[in-house]
Design an enzyme around this catalytic site. Structure first.
Site, mmCIF file in Angstrom:
data_model
loop_
_atom_site.group_PDB
_atom_site.id
_atom_site.type_symbol
_atom_site.label_atom_id
_atom_site.label_comp_id
_atom_site.label_asym_id
_atom_site.label_seq_id
_atom_site.Cartn_x
_atom_site.Cartn_y
_atom_site.Cartn_z
ATOM 1 N N TRP A 182 0.862 -1.188 0.000
ATOM 2 C CA TRP A 182 0.000 0.000 0.000
ATOM 3 C C TRP A 182 0.888 1.224 0.000
ATOM 4 O O TRP A 182 1.883 1.272 0.720
ATOM 5 C CB TRP A 182 -0.923 0.043 1.237
ATOM 6 C CG TRP A 182 -1.622 1.367 1.312
ATOM 7 C CD1 TRP A 182 -2.681 1.771 0.552
ATOM 8 C CD2 TRP A 182 -1.252 2.487 2.123
ATOM 9 N NE1 TRP A 182 -2.997 3.076 0.850
ATOM 10 C CE2 TRP A 182 -2.139 3.534 1.804
ATOM 11 C CE3 TRP A 182 -0.264 2.720 3.081
ATOM 12 C CZ2 TRP A 182 -2.075 4.794 2.411
ATOM 13 C CZ3 TRP A 182 -0.177 3.959 3.693
ATOM 14 C CH2 TRP A 182 -1.084 4.983 3.364
ATOM 15 N N GLU A 223 -3.205 -3.151 -2.208
ATOM 16 C CA GLU A 223 -4.294 -2.538 -1.415
ATOM 17 C C GLU A 223 -4.665 -1.191 -2.028
ATOM 18 O O GLU A 223 -3.824 -0.311 -2.170
ATOM 19 C CB GLU A 223 -3.847 -2.335 0.046
ATOM 20 C CG GLU A 223 -4.927 -1.672 0.904
ATOM 21 C CD GLU A 223 -4.489 -1.419 2.358
ATOM 22 O OE1 GLU A 223 -3.283 -1.533 2.656
ATOM 23 O OE2 GLU A 223 -5.367 -1.109 3.186
ATOM 24 N N LYS A 225 -7.170 2.401 -2.401
ATOM 25 C CA LYS A 225 -7.726 3.404 -1.489
ATOM 26 C C LYS A 225 -8.435 4.467 -2.304
ATOM 27 O O LYS A 225 -8.069 4.714 -3.456
ATOM 28 C CB LYS A 225 -6.580 4.017 -0.676
ATOM 29 C CG LYS A 225 -7.053 4.871 0.473
ATOM 30 C CD LYS A 225 -5.959 5.047 1.509
ATOM 31 C CE LYS A 225 -6.407 6.035 2.568
ATOM 32 N NZ LYS A 225 -5.493 6.113 3.689
ATOM 33 N N HIS A 260 -11.594 2.033 2.910
ATOM 34 C CA HIS A 260 -11.065 2.669 1.703
ATOM 35 C C HIS A 260 -12.062 2.854 0.587
ATOM 36 O O HIS A 260 -11.694 2.859 -0.578
ATOM 37 C CB HIS A 260 -9.865 1.863 1.185
ATOM 38 C CG HIS A 260 -8.673 1.968 2.078
ATOM 39 N ND1 HIS A 260 -7.439 1.491 1.739
ATOM 40 C CD2 HIS A 260 -8.529 2.518 3.303
ATOM 41 C CE1 HIS A 260 -6.584 1.726 2.720
ATOM 42 N NE2 HIS A 260 -7.233 2.350 3.688
ATOM 43 N N ASP A 292 -11.705 7.354 6.558
ATOM 44 C CA ASP A 292 -10.884 6.183 6.877
ATOM 45 C C ASP A 292 -10.148 6.427 8.193
ATOM 46 O O ASP A 292 -8.931 6.504 8.241
ATOM 47 C CB ASP A 292 -9.892 5.956 5.724
ATOM 48 C CG ASP A 292 -9.011 4.750 5.948
ATOM 49 O OD1 ASP A 292 -9.476 3.790 6.593
ATOM 50 O OD2 ASP A 292 -7.859 4.767 5.478
HETATM 51 C C1 RNT Z 1 -3.755 3.038 4.974
HETATM 52 C C2 RNT Z 1 -3.832 1.567 4.731
HETATM 53 C C3 RNT Z 1 -2.648 0.763 5.193
HETATM 54 C C4 RNT Z 1 -2.102 1.188 6.536
HETATM 55 C C5 RNT Z 1 -1.083 0.258 7.119
HETATM 56 C C6 RNT Z 1 -0.340 0.889 8.241
HETATM 57 O O1 RNT Z 1 -4.914 3.685 4.712
HETATM 58 O O2 RNT Z 1 -5.000 1.069 5.301
HETATM 59 O O3 RNT Z 1 -2.975 -0.577 5.166
HETATM 60 O O4 RNT Z 1 -3.139 1.362 7.467
HETATM 61 O O5 RNT Z 1 -0.265 -0.219 6.143
HETATM 62 ZN ZN ZN Z 2 -5.225 -1.033 5.282
#
Ligand code: RNT
Ligand code: ZN
Length: 417
Positions: A182, A223, A225, A260, A292
């Site tokens: 991420w 990941e 967002k 997210h 978030d």
């Molecule tokens: C941030 C993401 C990510 C972090 C961690 C610390 O919005 O959710 O996963 O929270 O990597």
């Molecule tokens: Zn996360």
């Protein structure tokens, strides 16, 4: 009501409570190390969080050293039922004289995580890993999508180092390692070029994943967002980008964090769309309040719905579960324990649903009865099965663990000044 009576009541619906308890004990849930110190880590002097995430509050007692963080994690483990695995961020590397001292993130090696391996091995638990693409002077503010090749290369090297570390964790601990990528890459205001950063992001991911790893043991994730604080107008790793990236490779999976998405979107409704195509996916379970905000996970409707979906699809072994929140305004150990126990509750609650009966009602279009039964299930004697689960796991009951937190706060946390 006692467990045996509760069990009978569930049995009348065709639900085997003993089997639910046995099943849940086999499901690993990743405990995020970063709840213990507000995502501070140990590799930077300046612990200001960047990347559009924020931990608010200044409750006393946060872990300042690896030893303190490990002690707090041990306290959590002693107070939660179920199968824990650890979730580390790269910024939690441990540097000491034995391993040559500090190095920057592009030069991290497995040896910087040996103490964590020893910790996990001694407790018989696995470990997931996250490269840390934020809170670092090389964020310009972009990382993997930066137009500056020096910056981009630095972060690619960090990603590749993280693949090697993930492989090491999987090999040493003999359990799969989920490696989540991420970044907070994005722009505060309207960009003039949305494609360039996304193409560079793709190139960077490709370069990271060209590092060799065992695809049966290390599971890289992307990941997505929707936005972050200070990064409101454009996020490079959007939902579409991450879905398309993972779809294009057999060695990268989709990770959905339920903080997210736009506030009326729910991850519980997205899981089936991913699993209709993919063998696996990963989740970050959190609680966003209006944004978030990463509040502590509750035993709330959406957490239950996510767990019900996973159970109904018989997909507990296809969905990697991880917690992801950080509340600095309350006792951090209690925050950890509450969220972990709540996810366990939601999973157990899901395992106690008469899924086949409910599906049949849907397929026969008997929607009135479907609604009535789903509502009645909410007041079934779930608490008695939960109590039995805690007992079987040898972990404290509701009502019994918080006094231990108060003792720990008084004797340990309050001495950290
Ligand atoms: C941030 C993401 C990510 C972090 C961690 C610390 O919005 O959710 O996963 O929270 O990597
Ligand atoms: Zn996360």
């Amino acid at each position: 009501m006692s467990y045996s009576q509760a069990k009978e009541q569930y049995a009348r619906l065709g639900v085997d409570a003993d089997a639910a308890i046995r099943k849940l004990q086999t499901v690993p849930v990743a405990l995020h190390c970063w709840q213990g110190d507000d995502v501070g880590g140990f590799d930077q002097k300046d612990k200001t969080l960047t990347g559009g995430i924020q931990a608010t509050g200044n409750y006393p007692g946060k872990a300042r050293t690896p030893a303190e963080l490990m002690a707090d994690i041990d306290k959590v483990i002693s107070l939660v039922p179920g199968q824990v695995k650890l979730n580390l961020h790269a910024c939690y590397a441990i540097f000491d004289e034995d391993n040559g001292g500090w190095v920057d993130r592009d030069k991290l090696e497995p040896k910087h995580f040996k103490k964590w391996v020893d910790f996990c091995r001694a407790r018989g638990i696995g470990c997931d890993f996250n490269p840390t693409f934020f809170s670092h002077p090389m964020c310009d503010p972009l990382t993997l999508s930066s137009p500056n090749e020096t910056t981009r290369k630095f972060w690619v090297e960090h990603g590749r180092a993280s693949v090697r570390i993930s492989q090491y964790l999987a090999d040493e601990l003999g359990k799969p390692c989920v490696m989540n990528i991420w970044t907070g890459d994005g722009y505060k205001d309207l960009p003039a070029d949305r494609l360039g950063p996304r193409l560079r992001y793709k190139q960077s991911f490709d370069e990271i994943l060209s590092e060799p790893f065992d695809k049966t043991k290390v599971f890289p994730c992307a990941e997505s967002k929707v936005f972050g604080i200070g990064v409101e107008s454009y996020t490079v790793g959007s939902a579409e980008w991450c879905l398309k990236y993972a779809a294009g490779r057999d060695d990268c999976i989709t990770l959905m964090d339920n903080g997210h998405y736009h506030p009326t979107e729910v991850v519980s409704d997205k899981l089936a769309s991913i699993l209709a195509f993919d063998k696996r996916m990963a989740l970050h379970i959190t609680r966003g309040v209006r944004w978030d905000s990463d509040h502590v996970v509750l035993f709330d409707d959406e957490t239950k719905e996510i767990c019900k979906e996973i159970v109904r699809m018989n997909a507990l072994d296809r969905v990697f579960l991880a917690l992801d929140y950080f509340d600095a305004s309350i006792n951090r150990v209690a925050a950890w324990v509450t969220g972990f126990r709540n996810l366990q509750k939601a999973l157990l609650f899901a395992l106690l649903q008469p899924c086949e009966t409910l599906k049949k009602l849907q397929d026969e279009s008997r929607f009135t009865k479907l609604m009535v039964l789903q509502e009645e299930l909410k007041t079934y004697p779930f608490g008695d099965v939960w109590a039995e689960y805690c007992r079987v796991c040898g972990k404290p009951q509701d009502g019994a663990w918080y006094p231990e937190i108060e003792r720990y706060e008084k004797e340990v946390l309050s001495l950290r000044r």
